[in-house]
Design an enzyme around this catalytic site. Structure first.
Site, PDB file in Angstrom:
ATOM      1  N   SER A  39       4.893  -0.234  -6.424  1.00  8.86           N
ATOM      2  CA  SER A  39       4.870   0.439  -4.865  1.00  8.86           C
ATOM      3  C   SER A  39       5.090  -0.449  -3.887  1.00  8.86           C
ATOM      4  O   SER A  39       5.672   0.165  -2.746  1.00  8.86           O
ATOM      5  CB  SER A  39       3.335   0.488  -4.538  1.00  8.86           C
ATOM      6  OG  SER A  39       2.652  -0.778  -4.479  1.00  8.86           O
ATOM      7  N   LYS A  93       0.781  -4.682   0.437  1.00  8.08           N
ATOM      8  CA  LYS A  93       1.285  -3.715   1.257  1.00  8.08           C
ATOM      9  C   LYS A  93       1.897  -4.356   2.594  1.00  8.08           C
ATOM     10  O   LYS A  93       1.603  -5.730   2.628  1.00  8.08           O
ATOM     11  CB  LYS A  93       0.615  -2.468   1.815  1.00  8.08           C
ATOM     12  CG  LYS A  93      -0.252  -1.767   0.816  1.00  8.08           C
ATOM     13  CD  LYS A  93       0.686  -0.750  -0.073  1.00  8.08           C
ATOM     14  CE  LYS A  93      -0.201  -0.278  -1.391  1.00  8.08           C
ATOM     15  NZ  LYS A  93       0.705   0.212  -2.304  1.00  8.08           N
TER      16      LYS A  93
END
Length: 220
Positions: A39, A93
């Site tokens: 990701s 993230k």
């Protein structure tokens, strides 16, 4: 039985003290986390072990999320590690927007506080398949790489939304393959456990878990 246990503890107290201090250190000061997914490609690769500074934002009670002293708040562009209740797991993230920011995305292009971010095409990084594109995204002076698929996903458009107090909007650099704030919502400040800015070492899952020397101690 209790006598043997006391003897065992006494004979190994130095080792047990070391283990206890190590656990406290990893809980409250610094730790390393394995990255199992893509990701955050191309910045972080599957198999990377990243260093996490757990004192970047708060001093906390070891083994808890209880803050003792607030040191700083996350800023745009930083890579955060947080224990997401929505996802029920630890996530990694990049902070895109902080409290008070208004952000939207159109065809994978971000607009922050009404202004479009600047995107520049770049050559594909190592390990990248031929069917993707990679870009440099300039986030108010912070430049980092992102990856896009040929066909944008359903996550390529959202907003505009305004980030509430004590929450953050965080996205993965692999924009079409990341379950981030577009899926789980804003990241609460009290879920953030630390900041990461480097790889400690890396194992290649596709090559018998052999080390990747070129990624060891690599800053991002």
């Amino acid at each position: 039985m209790f006598k043997k246990l006391r003897t065992l503890l006494r004979d190994n107290r130095s080792f047990l003290l070391f283990i206890s201090l190590m656990l406290v250190f990893r809980s409250a000061v610094a730790d390393w986390n394995t990255v199992p997914s893509g990701s955050m490609l191309p910045t972080i690769v599957e198999g990377d072990r990243i260093l996490v500074n757990k004192m970047a934002y708060d001093i906390r009670v070891p083994f808890t999320h209880i803050p003792l002293v607030k040191l700083a708040d996350p800023t745009r562009g930083e890579i955060i590690v947080f224990d997401s209740k929505k996802a029920d797991k630890k996530l990694i993230k990049r902070v895109i927007a902080v409290p008070g920011d208004t952000v939207m995305m159109r065809d994978n292009r971000l607009y922050l506080n009404g202004k479009p971010l600047v995107y520049t095409s770049q050559a594909l990084s190592a390990y990248a398949p031929a069917n993707v594109t990679e870009w440099q995204e300039e986030l108010l002076g912070i430049v980092h790489s992102i990856r896009l698929n040929p066909q944008p996903s359903l996550l390529a458009n959202f907003g505009p939304v305004t980030v509430p107090d004590n929450q953050y909007l965080a996205l993965g650099d692999n924009r079409d393959n990341s379950a981030d704030s577009r899926v789980i919502g804003f990241v609460p400040r009290d879920e953030i456990v630390g900041r990461s800015s480097s790889v400690v070492f890396s194992l290649d899952y596709n090559d018998y878990y052999l080390p990747r020397p070129e990624r060891m101690m690599r800053a991002f």
